[in-house]
Design an enzyme around this catalytic site. Structure first.
Site, PDB file in Angstrom:
ATOM      1  N   GLU A 358       0.891  -1.179   0.000  1.00 28.03           N
ATOM      2  CA  GLU A 358       0.000   0.000   0.000  1.00 28.03           C
ATOM      3  C   GLU A 358       0.923   1.221   0.000  1.00 28.03           C
ATOM      4  O   GLU A 358       0.987   1.982   0.958  1.00 28.03           O
ATOM      5  CB  GLU A 358      -0.894  -0.010   1.250  1.00 28.03           C
ATOM      6  CG  GLU A 358      -1.970   1.072   1.256  1.00 28.03           C
ATOM      7  CD  GLU A 358      -2.749   1.106   2.585  1.00 28.03           C
ATOM      8  OE1 GLU A 358      -2.348   0.415   3.539  1.00 28.03           O
ATOM      9  OE2 GLU A 358      -3.748   1.841   2.658  1.00 28.03           O
ATOM     10  N   HIS A 383      -4.488  -4.644  -0.580  1.00 30.67           N
ATOM     11  CA  HIS A 383      -4.147  -3.526  -1.472  1.00 30.67           C
ATOM     12  C   HIS A 383      -3.249  -3.937  -2.649  1.00 30.67           C
ATOM     13  O   HIS A 383      -3.638  -3.848  -3.788  1.00 30.67           O
ATOM     14  CB  HIS A 383      -3.521  -2.344  -0.720  1.00 30.67           C
ATOM     15  CG  HIS A 383      -4.461  -1.712   0.251  1.00 30.67           C
ATOM     16  ND1 HIS A 383      -5.589  -1.045  -0.166  1.00 30.67           N
ATOM     17  CD2 HIS A 383      -4.471  -1.669   1.613  1.00 30.67           C
ATOM     18  CE1 HIS A 383      -6.236  -0.590   0.899  1.00 30.67           C
ATOM     19  NE2 HIS A 383      -5.590  -0.978   1.986  1.00 30.67           N
TER      20      HIS A 383
HETATM   21 ZN    ZN Z   1      -6.840  -2.047   5.380  1.00 24.84          ZN
END
Ligand code: ZN
Ligand code: NAG
Ligand code: NAG
Ligand code: NAG
Ligand code: NAG
Length: 508
Positions: A358, A383
């Site tokens: 992320e 992510h």
């Molecule tokens: Zn999260």
């Protein structure tokens, strides 16, 4: 580029064959063969998520309706996925595509945090209106809440607590006050670019908001209703199963006593069962133990140990373990390697569901989290924004069926991407990568359910090539890549298919 090189590049793939044939045609005839072109386009499309899903006549009809609606949306200005979600939420809410997505059975939500799972309206209008609720205004412009029989002592930088019912009785404009509380409990604002000029600024408010939420939702009676409300909001958005990342905070009572972890898990299990009794087509919910990546190795080791114990005690509801918090400023997965090796050392299974990648800091230690997550046999990747930068990790994720949990609105609000058409998952989608769609922190982003994120994926990231097959595959993925046993997955798929057919019949 010579022919030899091309051949070496992708000798075994059908695509190479097609390209070679078209090269030959180009040499013999200046005009490319339209039939060849048609074949190449088909082949290209068939590789995308949902590209191989066969649609029935009714589904094709709905698909063409969706296509028409999407065309209209793309021609309109502003085009919502290209703008900050906070600025266009009201436009999305009126979109016919969005309204269809709300009705669509979307399967499971696999990436939501327990500390931000319900709408902020419920928190303010229900939780803060309960008796014994105290509030304090902190020096940095935020708030803290605490339920207590007596005025609370100094804590969390609060020197002065007021009882909310007394405070409200003294105000002339209670609505304005409640709205200001809502602003404290969410990132949502009309002018996001101004309020959050940088990633640091938005993460700062993000962490602060979690602290403001904490005293409110960990009060035992609120906690029970909060879980129920969270399930209800998902169910109303046509979601049938949840995997929730559960943080470490402990529930407390009015007299200040706290409950242990087992208590929270039991409440969680009991509440889910109660919800299921009232909604028999809801499959259930499981938990992913989550600890903050700012902890020390020994603290994380302890948490891993606790997760293993809880998994033994509550095997039906514990799905696994995760590390949460901002990756860019936090500790990497590799940093915790000692703690994370514990399960295999003692020959137990504790599935990992790591947040990884992320970030947009290419080439840093943090950026290596995606590869390290795979080294630790993660079951999914939270992510995976950085995944496309790492061809080996991308390939492993695909061949091992380690799905990427795509949370587009979260990525946009936390400033990894501004125009969602440029989200790296566009590459994953056109390549048929295993993906599931989720919402991360609905309270903070001003969403409920998954429809908003599905909208961004379907209209923005997927562009005009994303079709009903894409949506169907994404919904089925959410069940297939869940932690449910194969038997329960089959059961869930059967229930989902029934709902899906009904949805198609009613809307085509
Ligand atoms: Zn999260
Ligand atoms: C909050 O919601 C619960 C049910 O979820 C309800 O029983 C209660 O009356 C509500 N309280 C307030 C203050 O609205
Ligand atoms: C939080 O609420 C307080 C009290 O109404 C208000 O003064 C403050 O501006 C709010 N903070 C934000 C960030 O909206
Ligand atoms: C959960 O339900 C069981 C069975 O009804 C009950 O014995 C137990 O006390 C409940 N646990 C909590 C923490 O409420
Ligand atoms: C990951 O899985 C592989 C293959 O099953 C196994 O050899 C390895 O020990 C596992 N690694 C960890 C950290 O669990």
């Amino acid at each position: 580029m010579s022919r030899i090189n091309l051949k070496d590049l992708c000798i075994s793939s059908m695509a190479a064959l097609t390209v070679l044939m078209s090269l030959c045609i180009r040499e013999c005839n200046p005009m490319p063969d339209p039939h060849q072109r048609e074949l190449m386009l088909k082949q290209d499309m068939s590789q995308q998520v949902g590209g191989r899903v066969e649609l029935t006549a009714a589904e094709l009809q709905l698909d063409s309706l969706l296509h028409q609606l999407k065309l209209k949306e793309m021609a309109a200005s502003p085009f919502p996925p290209s703008k900050h979600f906070f600025k266009v939420r009201h436009i999305v809410q009126k979109s016919p595509v969005f309204k269809l997505l709300q009705k669509m059975p979307k399967g499971a939500a696999l990436h939501i945090h327990s500390s931000a799972m319900v709408s902020v309206d419920w928190l303010v209008m229900n939780a803060t209106y309960r008796p014994h609720c105290y509030i304090c205004f902190t020096w940095d412009g935020s708030v803290q809440f605490l339920f207590s029989t007596n005025t609370p002592f100094l804590r969390w930088g609060c020197s002065f607590w007021k009882r909310l019912d007394v405070l409200r009785a003294s105000l002339s404009d209670i609505t304005a006050f409640d709205n200001s509380l809502m602003r404290n409990l969410t990132l949502f604002t009309e002018d996001p670019e101004m309020s959050y000029p940088t990633q640091d600024a938005v993460w700062d408010k993000f962490e602060k908001t979690f602290m403001a939420l904490s005293g409110l939702i960990t009060y035992a009676p609120v906690f029970k209703d909060y879980i129920y409300q969270g399930l209800k909001e998902l169910y109303e958005d046509n979601i049938m199963y949840l995997e929730l990342r559960l943080g470490q905070s402990k529930a407390y009572e009015l007299d200040g006593t706290t409950h242990d972890r087992a208590w929270s898990l039991e409440v969680y299990r009991n509440t889910t069962e109660q919800f299921r009794a009232n909604h028999p087509d809801f499959i259930g919910s499981r938990l992913i133990f989550s600890v903050h990546r700012s902890l020390s190795v020994s603290q994380v080791k302890q948490a891993v140990q606790e997760a293993i114990e809880m998994q033994r005690k509550y095997p039906d509801i514990i799905a696994g373990f995760d590390l949460v918090g901002r990756e860019d400023t936090g500790r990497s997965i590799w940093y915790f390697r000692d703690a994370l090796s514990l399960p295999s050392e003692i020959k137990t299974q504790l599935p990992f569901f790591f947040h990884a990648g992320e970030t947009d800091l290419d080439g840093t230690d943090v950026d290596r989290n995606v590869l390290d997550a795979l080294l630790f046999n993660t079951s999914r990747i939270g992510h995976g924004f950085a995944l496309v930068h790492h061809p080996l990790a991308k390939q492993l994720s695909r061949t091992r069926g380690v799905a990427v949990e795509l949370c587009p609105i979260s990525n946009q609000v936390l400033k990894l991407v501004s125009d969602l058409r440029n989200h790296p998952a566009a590459v994953l989608m056109s390549d048929g990568h295993p993906i599931v769609v989720s919402s991360d922190d609905p309270t903070l982003f001003g969403t409920t359910g998954l429809s908003y994120d599905f909208y961004q994926v379907f209209v923005g990231i997927g562009g005009l090539s994303a079709n009903l097959g894409t949506l169907k595959e994404l919904a089925m993925n959410s069940i297939r890549y869940s932690s449910l046993s194969p038997q329960l997955q089959d059961k869930a798929i059967t229930i989902w298919k029934e709902k899906w057919n009904k949805f198609v019949a009613e809307n085509s």
